[in-house]
Design a protein around this motif. Structure first.
Motif, short mmCIF file in Angstrom:
data_model
loop_
_atom_site.label_atom_id
_atom_site.label_comp_id
_atom_site.label_asym_id
_atom_site.label_seq_id
_atom_site.Cartn_x
_atom_site.Cartn_y
_atom_site.Cartn_z
N LEU A 113 0.84 -1.21 0.00
CA LEU A 113 0.00 0.00 0.00
C LEU A 113 0.87 1.26 0.00
N ASP A 114 1.92 1.25 0.82
CA ASP A 114 2.83 2.41 0.84
C ASP A 114 3.49 2.63 -0.51
N GLU A 115 3.86 1.52 -1.17
CA GLU A 115 4.46 1.65 -2.50
C GLU A 115 3.46 2.21 -3.50
N ALA A 116 2.20 1.73 -3.43
CA ALA A 116 1.16 2.22 -4.33
C ALA A 116 0.91 3.71 -4.12
N PHE B 207 -7.44 8.07 -7.23
CA PHE B 207 -6.89 6.74 -6.90
C PHE B 207 -6.24 6.76 -5.53
N THR B 208 -5.63 7.89 -5.16
CA THR B 208 -5.03 8.02 -3.82
C THR B 208 -6.10 7.87 -2.74
N ASP B 209 -7.30 8.40 -2.99
CA ASP B 209 -8.40 8.24 -2.02
C ASP B 209 -8.77 6.77 -1.86
N ASN B 210 -8.81 6.03 -2.98
CA ASN B 210 -9.10 4.60 -2.91
C ASN B 210 -8.03 3.88 -2.08
N LEU B 211 -6.78 4.27 -2.31
CA LEU B 211 -5.68 3.66 -1.56
C LEU B 211 -5.79 3.97 -0.07
#
Length: 559
Positions: A180-183, A193-197
């Motif tokens: 998750l941190d890498e994504a 997409f950052t919100d989804n992450l």
């Protein structure tokens, strides 16, 4: 060496000529068929997007038959992928996997990295839905590694998230957090997409037991996505908040957010089943057992509904297969009508076959020569491998000899150590014997000296003088030092070099300690009491800079 090159060029130009001869007439006719195939694939994709899966299957299978007949690999790949996706949506995982694997083989054969990543992702999604999380992780990881090779930050972020979600479902939350941190690092330029992450991170925190942090993150994300038409992310965040509140025993808030999730969930039966499962947990923990039982009944009812949907889709799928078979039969009839038109074509092919046979024999000769070269190269490689194996064996032998020498050295060191200990013990025994002898002589001399009538006898007086001379401690100490130095070479010189302020008595006492004599033995040899011996040991330890007398022997052993 020139002839094979000329033959190869000749073959290239011959085939090019033949291709141009026949493709000129066929291109105009085949091009509309290819356009029809592409149109069927596009239409099937549209039907798939609007969840009309049966129509999508019908169109995609028709396109697949056309593509196979013309060996259009890209269209075959796309049609197989779309059919697999339709079967996946219809919960027919077996047929979906078959079509996906066919598409995957084509992507590998044609060396299409992007398509390979896409189909790997689809296969992983299928295994996720089947709850085969190990296989899902395997294929998501393959897709992730391929995307890393392509160095596309968007796809890397997406596949990192997929790997993290599977790891989360496997309760490997720490590994999931790394992905998750890498994504997040790769998706920093994509706010949506950052919100989804961040939602996935919130779930990760909740699974770690950080319920307060998970709840705060989910509430903040809910505010950001407020007003979006797609409620899937909203439902996910509301369920995370509900689970976090359930961990904190805040049943009222957990119930409220679960009800909100149920209201926002539209058609997803699996999500609805998960919602009622959370309802059951809330009511069970809060003591409302009747409500908990009702929610359990709802879960069972939803499971039956899912089974009914699967059965209904299986029936529709069978109907579509039957219709496709009928369509295939019509195609076969049409092909029979044009069989006569192909006779002339086959006649031309026979003529071409003769030319191709000639070319085949030329190529066969070239292939034989290449095979011979390959055999020679393989033999050379085997010889090299044998040589390397020989060198490896020699290296292992050398290593074995080295270890044996090392073992012998250690045994010799142990033998020398034991010999030194034996000599030290022998030396200490001798010293004890000399000390006892001197004490006995001293007592005897004192006894004779206390008898005046005996002491006046000249012969006795001479013997008393001789005995007193033998009691001179300097001679005994020098003899002891010589023997000590022979056994423990270099010890006294190193000791005096490190501690030049030591007296002769200190050195004598240190020698006895180094020989590992007991306090009683040292007291006897020094003709002092046990208490005096202990105090002398403490004084010597202080001189050597040691905090405790118990460390004296260990320190001396290291000199």
């Amino acid at each position: 060496m020139v002839l094979p090159c000329l033959n190869k060029k000749f073959l290239q130009y011959t085939l090019l000529f033949l291709g141009l001869t026949f493709s000129t007439g066929l291109f105009a006719a085949n091009n509309p068929i290819q356009q029809q195939c592409d149109s069927l694939i596009a239409s099937g994709r549209k039907e798939l997007d609007v969840r009309n899966y049966l129509k999508a299957l019908e169109l995609s299978k028709e396109a697949l038959q056309i593509a196979k007949k013309n060996s259009w690999q890209e269209q075959i790949y796309t049609a197989n992928k779309n059919i697999g996706s339709a079967y996946l949506a219809m919960l027919n995982y077996g047929d979906a996997l078959d079509y996906y694997l066919t598409a995957y083989k084509i992507a590998l054969k044609e060396n299409w990295p992007t398509k390979e990543v896409q189909i790997l992702n689809n296969i992983a999604v299928l295994y996720s839905k089947e709850k085969k999380l190990d296989r899902a992780l395997e294929y998501f990881t393959k897709a992730y590694k391929l995307s890393k090779k392509e160095n596309d930050s968007v796809t890397i972020a997406g596949y990192s998230l997929n790997v993290a979600l599977v790891l989360t479902n496997m309760n490997k939350v720490d590994e999931a957090r790394k992905y998750l941190d890498e994504a997040l690092g790769y998706a920093k330029n994509d706010p949506e997409f950052t919100d989804n992450l961040q939602g996935a991170v919130a779930e990760n925190e909740m699974l770690k037991g950080h319920s307060a942090k998970a709840r705060q993150m989910s509430l903040a994300l809910l505010d950001k996505i407020k007003g979006q038409k797609n409620k899937t992310e909203t439902v996910t965040l509301q369920l995370i908040i509900a689970k976090a509140c359930l961990q904190e025993n805040d049943y009222a808030t957990a119930l409220r957010y679960t009800q909100m999730a149920l209201k926002n969930n539209k058609d997803d039966i699996e999500t609805k089943k998960a919602i009622y499962t959370i309802f059951s947990e809330i009511y069970t923990k809060s003591g409302a057992l009747l409500e908990a039982l009702r929610c359990k009944d709802s879960v069972f009812a939803l499971q039956e509904k899912i089974s009914d949907i699967k059965n209904g889709k299986a029936y529709e799928e069978t109907r579509v297969k039957f219709e496709m078979q009928e369509y295939q039969n019509k195609i076969d009839i049409n092909e029979a009508t044009i069989a006569s038109e192909r006779k002339m074509f086959y006649s031309v092919l026979l003529a071409l076959l003769a030319v191709l046979l000639l070319i085949f024999f030329v190529l066969r000769n070239l292939a034989i020569k290449q095979k011979q070269k390959k055999l020679i190269a393989e033999n050379s490689h085997q010889m090299l491998a044998l040589e390397l194996e020989k060198k490896k064996s020699e290296a292992l032998l050398q290593e074995k000899l080295f270890r044996e020498q090392q073992t012998e050295t250690l045994l010799e060191q142990e033998r020398l150590k034991n010999e030194i200990e034996y000599k030290n013990r022998k030396l200490s025994s001798k010293a004890l014997y000399m000390s006892g002898k001197d004490q006995l002589i001293e007592e005897f001399v004192g006894l004779l000296s206390d008898q005046p009538e005996v002491a006046r006898i000249p012969a006795v007086r001479n013997h008393i003088r001789h005995l007193k001379n033998t009691l001179k401690p300097d001679n005994e100490w020098e003899s002891f030092l010589r023997h000590f130095e022979e056994v423990n070479q270099g010890f006294l010189s190193h000791l005096r070099q490190k501690h030049p302020d030591l007296t002769a008595n200190d050195i004598r006492f240190i020698c006895y300690v180094y020989m590992n004599l007991s306090a009683k033995e040292m007291a006897t040899m020094l003709n002092i009491s046990l208490d005096a011996c202990r105090k002398r040991k403490e004084r010597v330890a202080l001189k050597l800079g040691l905090p405790d007398a118990t460390a004296l022997y260990g320190y001396l052993s290291g000199i």
